[in-house]
Design a protein around this motif. Structure first.
Motif, PDB file in Angstrom:
ATOM      1  N   PHE A  80      -1.563 -10.445   4.275  1.00 27.34           N
ATOM      2  CA  PHE A  80      -1.465 -12.236   4.425  1.00 27.34           C
ATOM      3  C   PHE A  80      -0.444 -12.710   4.563  1.00 27.34           C
ATOM      4  CE2 PHE A  80      -4.853 -10.440   1.861  1.00 27.34           C
ATOM      5  CZ  PHE A  80      -6.045 -11.595   2.296  1.00 27.34           C
ATOM      6  N   LYS A  94      -1.223 -10.550  -5.144  1.00 24.73           N
ATOM      7  CA  LYS A  94      -0.304  -9.557  -5.422  1.00 24.73           C
ATOM      8  C   LYS A  94       1.017  -8.664  -4.095  1.00 24.73           C
ATOM      9  CE  LYS A  94      -1.854  -3.996  -6.130  1.00 24.73           C
ATOM     10  NZ  LYS A  94      -1.535  -4.075  -4.423  1.00 24.73           N
ATOM     11  N   ASN A 149       2.609  -6.099  -3.041  1.00 24.94           N
ATOM     12  CA  ASN A 149       2.639  -4.411  -2.887  1.00 24.94           C
ATOM     13  C   ASN A 149       1.747  -4.010  -3.436  1.00 24.94           C
ATOM     14  OD1 ASN A 149       3.780  -4.459  -4.890  1.00 24.94           O
ATOM     15  ND2 ASN A 149       5.946  -4.458  -3.620  1.00 24.94           N
ATOM     16  N   GLU A 150       1.880  -2.173  -3.613  1.00 25.31           N
ATOM     17  CA  GLU A 150       0.661  -1.089  -3.718  1.00 25.31           C
ATOM     18  C   GLU A 150       1.626  -2.075  -5.334  1.00 25.31           C
ATOM     19  OE1 GLU A 150      -1.188   0.420  -2.753  1.00 25.31           O
ATOM     20  OE2 GLU A 150      -1.700   1.554  -4.070  1.00 25.31           O
ATOM     21  N   THR A 151       2.328  -1.556  -5.756  1.00 29.06           N
ATOM     22  CA  THR A 151       2.702  -1.791  -7.329  1.00 29.06           C
ATOM     23  C   THR A 151       2.586  -2.935  -7.748  1.00 29.06           C
ATOM     24  OG1 THR A 151       4.859  -1.515  -6.293  1.00 29.06           O
ATOM     25  CG2 THR A 151       3.843   0.866  -6.701  1.00 29.06           C
ATOM     26  N   GLY A 152       2.251  -3.724  -6.945  1.00 32.34           N
ATOM     27  CA  GLY A 152       2.702  -5.229  -7.737  1.00 32.34           C
ATOM     28  C   GLY A 152       1.117  -6.017  -8.538  1.00 32.34           C
ATOM     29  N   GLU A 153       1.759  -6.534  -9.077  1.00 38.75           N
ATOM     30  CA  GLU A 153       1.020  -7.194 -10.396  1.00 38.75           C
ATOM     31  C   GLU A 153       0.027  -8.434  -9.773  1.00 38.75           C
ATOM     32  OE1 GLU A 153       1.827  -8.817 -14.563  1.00 38.75           O
ATOM     33  OE2 GLU A 153       3.829  -8.879 -13.122  1.00 38.75           O
ATOM     34  N   ARG A 154      -0.918  -8.417 -10.091  1.00 40.26           N
ATOM     35  CA  ARG A 154      -2.613  -9.307  -9.663  1.00 40.26           C
ATOM     36  C   ARG A 154      -1.797 -10.741 -10.251  1.00 40.26           C
ATOM     37  NH1 ARG A 154      -7.249  -7.501  -7.489  1.00 40.26           N
ATOM     38  NH2 ARG A 154      -7.881  -9.199  -7.776  1.00 40.26           N
ATOM     39  N   SER A 178       7.988 -10.591 -11.177  1.00 42.42           N
ATOM     40  CA  SER A 178       6.790 -10.477  -9.800  1.00 42.42           C
ATOM     41  C   SER A 178       6.785 -11.421  -8.539  1.00 42.42           C
ATOM     42  CB  SER A 178       5.365 -10.705 -10.267  1.00 42.42           C
ATOM     43  OG  SER A 178       4.641  -9.063 -11.458  1.00 42.42           O
ATOM     44  N   LEU A 235      10.022 -11.252  -7.215  1.00 38.85           N
ATOM     45  CA  LEU A 235      10.115  -9.881  -5.835  1.00 38.85           C
ATOM     46  C   LEU A 235       9.071 -10.865  -4.741  1.00 38.85           C
ATOM     47  CD1 LEU A 235       9.517  -7.300  -4.751  1.00 38.85           C
ATOM     48  CD2 LEU A 235       7.172  -7.620  -5.354  1.00 38.85           C
ATOM     49  N   GLN A 272       0.363  -8.346   0.379  1.00 37.36           N
ATOM     50  CA  GLN A 272      -0.834  -7.510   0.614  1.00 37.36           C
ATOM     51  C   GLN A 272      -1.972  -7.647   0.649  1.00 37.36           C
ATOM     52  OE1 GLN A 272       0.474  -2.654  -0.451  1.00 37.36           O
ATOM     53  NE2 GLN A 272      -1.433  -2.631  -1.658  1.00 37.36           N
ATOM     54  N   ASP A 273      -2.254  -8.565  -1.071  1.00 35.80           N
ATOM     55  CA  ASP A 273      -3.645  -8.771  -1.509  1.00 35.80           C
ATOM     56  C   ASP A 273      -3.345 -10.099  -1.913  1.00 35.80           C
ATOM     57  OD1 ASP A 273      -4.847  -6.477  -0.936  1.00 35.80           O
ATOM     58  OD2 ASP A 273      -3.328  -6.113  -2.435  1.00 35.80           O
ATOM     59  N   VAL A 274      -4.325 -11.547  -0.955  1.00 37.99           N
ATOM     60  CA  VAL A 274      -4.579 -12.974  -1.594  1.00 37.99           C
ATOM     61  C   VAL A 274      -5.973 -12.988  -1.822  1.00 37.99           C
ATOM     62  CG1 VAL A 274      -4.547 -14.551  -1.199  1.00 37.99           C
ATOM     63  CG2 VAL A 274      -2.590 -13.230  -0.458  1.00 37.99           C
ATOM     64  N   ILE A 275      -6.573 -12.920  -3.076  1.00 38.53           N
ATOM     65  CA  ILE A 275      -8.235 -12.634  -3.438  1.00 38.53           C
ATOM     66  C   ILE A 275      -8.071 -14.443  -4.215  1.00 38.53           C
ATOM     67  CG2 ILE A 275      -9.905 -11.890  -4.574  1.00 38.53           C
ATOM     68  CD1 ILE A 275      -6.348 -10.228  -4.700  1.00 38.53           C
ATOM     69  N   ILE A 330      -6.121 -10.892 -14.393  1.00 33.86           N
ATOM     70  CA  ILE A 330      -5.759  -9.582 -13.422  1.00 33.86           C
ATOM     71  C   ILE A 330      -7.320  -9.771 -12.239  1.00 33.86           C
ATOM     72  CG2 ILE A 330      -6.824  -7.079 -13.711  1.00 33.86           C
ATOM     73  CD1 ILE A 330      -5.964  -6.428 -16.513  1.00 33.86           C
ATOM     74  N   HIS A 380      -8.877  -5.206  -4.871  1.00 35.79           N
ATOM     75  CA  HIS A 380      -7.841  -5.230  -3.569  1.00 35.79           C
ATOM     76  C   HIS A 380      -8.059  -3.556  -3.207  1.00 35.79           C
ATOM     77  CE1 HIS A 380      -5.704  -4.298  -7.610  1.00 35.79           C
ATOM     78  NE2 HIS A 380      -4.834  -3.250  -6.399  1.00 35.79           N
ATOM     79  N   ASN A 385     -10.481  -7.908  -0.883  1.00 38.51           N
ATOM     80  CA  ASN A 385     -10.234  -9.075  -1.401  1.00 38.51           C
ATOM     81  C   ASN A 385     -11.195 -10.017  -1.022  1.00 38.51           C
ATOM     82  OD1 ASN A 385      -8.200  -7.750  -2.656  1.00 38.51           O
ATOM     83  ND2 ASN A 385      -6.563  -8.733  -0.173  1.00 38.51           N
ATOM     84  N   VAL A 423     -14.471 -11.566  -2.502  1.00 29.58           N
ATOM     85  CA  VAL A 423     -15.326 -12.367  -3.929  1.00 29.58           C
ATOM     86  C   VAL A 423     -16.095 -13.038  -2.932  1.00 29.58           C
ATOM     87  CG1 VAL A 423     -15.450 -13.006  -6.012  1.00 29.58           C
ATOM     88  CG2 VAL A 423     -13.237 -11.905  -4.764  1.00 29.58           C
ATOM     89  N   MET A 474      -4.702  -0.423 -12.396  1.00 25.63           N
ATOM     90  CA  MET A 474      -3.369  -1.340 -12.054  1.00 25.63           C
ATOM     91  C   MET A 474      -1.928  -0.119 -12.532  1.00 25.63           C
ATOM     92  SD  MET A 474      -4.574  -4.021 -10.383  1.00 25.63           S
ATOM     93  CE  MET A 474      -2.740  -5.137 -10.354  1.00 25.63           C
ATOM     94  N   ASN A 499       7.176   1.169 -13.450  1.00 26.60           N
ATOM     95  CA  ASN A 499       7.213   1.958 -12.041  1.00 26.60           C
ATOM     96  C   ASN A 499       6.464   0.697 -11.142  1.00 26.60           C
ATOM     97  OD1 ASN A 499       9.246   3.519 -12.235  1.00 26.60           O
ATOM     98  ND2 ASN A 499       8.063   5.468 -12.886  1.00 26.60           N
ATOM     99  N   TYR A 500       5.096   0.413 -12.237  1.00 29.13           N
ATOM    100  CA  TYR A 500       3.695  -0.273 -11.556  1.00 29.13           C
ATOM    101  C   TYR A 500       4.656  -1.597 -12.234  1.00 29.13           C
ATOM    102  CZ  TYR A 500       2.010   3.019  -8.538  1.00 29.13           C
ATOM    103  OH  TYR A 500       1.212   3.683  -7.607  1.00 29.13           O
ATOM    104  N   ASP A 501       3.999  -2.967 -11.953  1.00 27.32           N
ATOM    105  CA  ASP A 501       4.392  -4.151 -12.262  1.00 27.32           C
ATOM    106  C   ASP A 501       3.536  -4.634 -13.364  1.00 27.32           C
ATOM    107  OD1 ASP A 501       6.531  -3.817 -10.680  1.00 27.32           O
ATOM    108  OD2 ASP A 501       5.683  -5.125  -9.101  1.00 27.32           O
ATOM    109  N   THR A 502       2.417  -3.601 -13.404  1.00 23.60           N
ATOM    110  CA  THR A 502       1.518  -4.505 -14.651  1.00 23.60           C
ATOM    111  C   THR A 502       2.005  -3.474 -15.955  1.00 23.60           C
ATOM    112  OG1 THR A 502      -0.185  -5.078 -12.821  1.00 23.60           O
ATOM    113  CG2 THR A 502      -0.725  -4.552 -15.057  1.00 23.60           C
TER     114      THR A 502
END
Lengths: 278, 470
Positions: free
Chosen positions: A2, A38, A40-45, A70, A73, A84-87, A216, B179, B216, B218, B271, B278-281
């Motif tokens: 996006f 979100k 990127n791959e490792t990102g938080e929602r 987040s 970033l 990477q993601d928009v929902i 989440i 996602h 993504n 819904v 998540m 290393n992952y943000d959640t």
């Protein structure tokens, strides 16, 4: 992916506006609804309320305050970069109708969420009174847009550096004293919404607030965004995000917003260290 | 032992090698290690190749079990996978998470006098061999029909429908709200029980067969079912799962440190919260953890908490051991890893500190009374048995309800009184023309394989509809 087509810094870089290519969401989004973003791959929602949309161009606008890793970033993303993601669009839309006199009260970044709702009430034929506030002049956002979307408008700053000195509740009290108000919409930091609601309750004026708890999925699946409204558990993502301001347990909400405070601080400190190249 | 060797040589059921309990309880690596070729062939030799195989009747998707086991016994592993694929597009998943003991293995004739043939372990072995050997031949596809199908939800039932309809030559698009694809296989079942790389590989295989995927999305919010038809889809399958968490509805449940199992497992699995930072959640790592409920999801939650460094993890369940709905193997694994069971115990209230964080649980003892409407003996509180338990993390795993997000968006899709979609049990047809449904959104929370079985029936029905118009 996006793509960000336009990016602006507001409030001295503490608040960022991104206009994002998301044609399907832009076609459907209504005032009051939100998206989950979100990086990127490792990102938080991260849930963010949609501040504006342009269905013709296929874009939506989000405005967020930089408060942690987040959003830190997100801030590094320039025009041309992509999330990477928009929902979305998620949550219930604001119920906009012609009521008469509507006061729209915004604090801090909450003004971004308030703006499309204000516009909606104005377009529906209401007399709309706008009150927005910030700690100081530099932190104000969307002043011109809000002014254009309202019939009467005032700005408050805590330190008096711009507009009237004081809190939005001071200005609101005068408006409530002056004449009949049919609805108050209050969006901003939780304490602001709490005090606005306490005030309007005295005047028995219906009040809508928009909540942004930790989420989440944003579709009702996890229950992480639960908040007590009128003594009943509600999920902000599907039952809200807007609720009757007189019924919300703000103290409980504030506590739940701090659930990951320590983790968030550590992650943000690490992010800032990385960004400064140390 | 000496006299045994005199008799006709009998092969014992081959045990599945596993990571030692005291090691695995602190890591997220898969627990079973898998059979070697030799072990698999030896185990396969135990199959009697029954003329009327009872095992197959126990399989919701009707895999030709003696057929694939025969190939394994002969060492023809690449033939074995083709036999399985004839009926099951997700064998690496099913070999790991199916309740074989009440399905195929529960019916196995060998099992009448001895331990049943380890069908699940063999299925897993065959699927893993195929995946790890790389260049697997894709199953043959029918000629394109020109019909478009939208599958909503990428969990086990949606993936099965997609796989079956692709093979029949239809153009299939899979819509996922998250996602990442996989549904409960990805957000719910932990890495140590079903490695996510395996799910990704099964989905990738469907993509190679022509599956289109849109994450993504819904459905019901961004696009309605009617809009899917307007976009040119000829049929829609709804397999969105039962994603609405149930809570205990006791005082203090909004304290920080109390998760629904959905939230806890989604944070950990989808998540990758266990890899924070290393992952943000983030995910709360409790020292004294309590999990409510005794199903498979409760076992997954408890074992995840142990792996995230808990000092103790307790399952609190108001009925007795006999009523625990989890698979025996899951309960066994949990016990081996040091999970404690507080049976006949019910929660009363949560107690927090001044910051709204969970500190203690008040619980009370139960005893069993007369059978209730579920035919299980009703638990009755024992007066004065209240006690306190230190607890800084609680996971509520007492089931899920139907998520109304999609179903509320289309009035033509009739729901039952509990909010699940009314669908024909034989075909999956809903009350709306051109719309099928299956899996947990129809049955309520069930198993991966039952959802796949529902997907199989719906795919057949959708194919008939697209071919003949009925």
């Amino acid at each position: 992916m996006f793509k960000i087509v336009k990016r602006e810094e507001m409030a001295q870089g503490t608040v960022i506006m991104n206009e994002i290519e998301a044609p399907k969401i832009a076609a459907k989004a209504k005032p009051g609804q939100f998206v989950i973003v979100k990086a990127n791959e490792t990102g938080e929602r991260i849930p963010l309320t949609i501040s504006d949309r342009n269905p013709g161009k296929g874009t939506i606008t989000i405005i967020y305050m930089v408060v942690g890793k987040s959003t830190g970033l997100f801030k590094t993303f320039q025009a041309g970069d992509a999330f990477q993601d928009v929902i979305g669009p998620l949550g219930k839309a604001t119920h906009i109708e012609k009521l008469g006199n509507v006061v729209c009260v915004g604090g801090g970044t909450g003004v971004a969420v308030l703006y499309p709702i204000t516009k909606g009430f104005k377009e529906a034929g209401n007399k709309v009174i706008g009150i927005i506030g910030a700690r100081n002049k530099e932190l104000l956002i969307l002043e011109d847009k809000m002014r254009a979307a309202t019939d009467e408008f005032q700005v408050c700053t805590d330190d008096g550096s711009y507009g009237r000195k004081g809190f939005v509740t001071d200005a609101l009290k005068e408006v409530l004293e002056a004449g009949k108000i049919d609805l108050v919409v209050a969006i901003g930091p939780v304490p602001m919404m709490k005090f606005v609601s306490l005030l309007t309750k005295k005047y028995n004026v219906k009040t809508l607030v928009s909540l942004n708890p930790i989420m989440i999925d944003g579709t009702g699946m996890c229950g992480g965004c639960r908040v007590a409204v009128g003594g009943k558990t509600q999920f902000a993502c599907v039952d809200g995000p807007e609720f009757d301001g007189h019924q919300v347990d703000y103290d409980g909400l504030m506590k739940r917003l701090r659930a990951y405070e320590a983790d968030e601080k550590a992650a943000y400190a690490e992010h800032c260290k990385c960004m400064s190249g140390k | 032992m000496a006299e045994n060797t005199v008799k006709k040589e009998k092969v014992e059921r081959q045990p599945m090698p596993e990571q030692a309990a005291n090691v695995r309880r602190r890591n997220f690596e898969e627990v079973p290690l898998g059979y070697s070729k030799e072990t698999a062939m030896l185990e396969a030799s135990r199959c009697l190749q029954c003329k009327n195989p009872a095992c197959v009747t126990g399989c919701p998707v009707g895999v030709n079990i003696p057929g694939f086991i025969k190939e394994v016994a002969a060492g023809n592993f690449s033939e074995a996978i083709k036999v399985i694929w004839g009926k099951n597009s997700l064998p690496a998943v099913c070999g790991r998470v199916c309740p074989q003991e009440i399905q195929c293995e529960g019916n196995c004739i060998v099992g009448k006098k001895d331990k049943p043939v380890a069908i699940g372990n063999l299925e897993r072995f065959v699927a893993d061999m195929a995946r790890n050997s790389g260049g697997v031949e894709l199953p043959a596809k029918a000629a394109p029909t020109g019909k478009k199908v939208a599958v909503v939800g990428s969990g086990p039932s949606g993936l099965t429908v997609a796989g079956d309809l692709l093979l029949k030559g239809h153009d299939v698009t899979l819509f996922e709200a998250f996602h990442k694809t996989g549904g409960v296989l990805v957000y719910g079942i932990p890495e140590f029980r079903l490695p996510k790389a395996i799910v990704a590989s099964e989905v990738e295989m469907l993509e190679k067969m022509g599956l289109k995927i849109e994450c993504n999305m819904v459905i019901g919010a961004i696009v309605s079912v009617d809009e899917l038809f307007a976009d040119g889809y000829d049929a829609v399958y709804i397999g969105v799962g039962a994603g609405l968490p149930k809570f205990l509805n006791i005082p203090g449940e909004d304290l920080i440190g109390i998760y629904s199992a959905n939230e806890y497992l989604t944070r950990a699995n989808l998540m990758k919260g266990y890899l924070f930072p290393n992952y943000d959640t983030p995910i709360i790592r409790g020292k004294n953890v309590v999990v409510f409920g005794a199903g498979n999801v409760a076992m997954d939650s408890a074992r995840t908490a142990m792996r995230l460094g808990a000092d103790n993890v307790r399952i609190v369940y108001r009925r007795s051991r006999d009523e625990m709905p989890a698979r025996a193997a899951e309960i066994h694994h949990a016990e081996e890893e040091g999970i404690e069971f507080y049976l006949l115990t019910a929660p009363v209230q949560f107690v927090g500190d001044e910051n709204g964080r969970l500190k203690q649980l008040e619980a009370l003892k139960m005893e069993l009374g007369e059978p209730d409407e579920s035919d299980r003996r009703r638990p009755i509180p024992v007066k004065g048995s209240e006690f306190m338990m230190d607890c800084d993390l609680a996971v509520v795993s007492v089931g899920a309800g139907p998520n109304p997000l999609l179903t509320q968006s289309d009035a033509a899709i009739t729901l039952n009184k509990w909010g699940y979609i009314s669908a024909d049990p034989e075909t999956g047809k809903t009350t709306k023309k051109g719309v099928w449904a299956g899996g947990d959104i129809v049955t309520g929370s069930a198993t991966v394989i039952l959802a796949m079985g529902a997907g199989r029936k719906a795919a057949d029905s959708i194919h008939n509809y697209l071919t003949w118009g009925w």
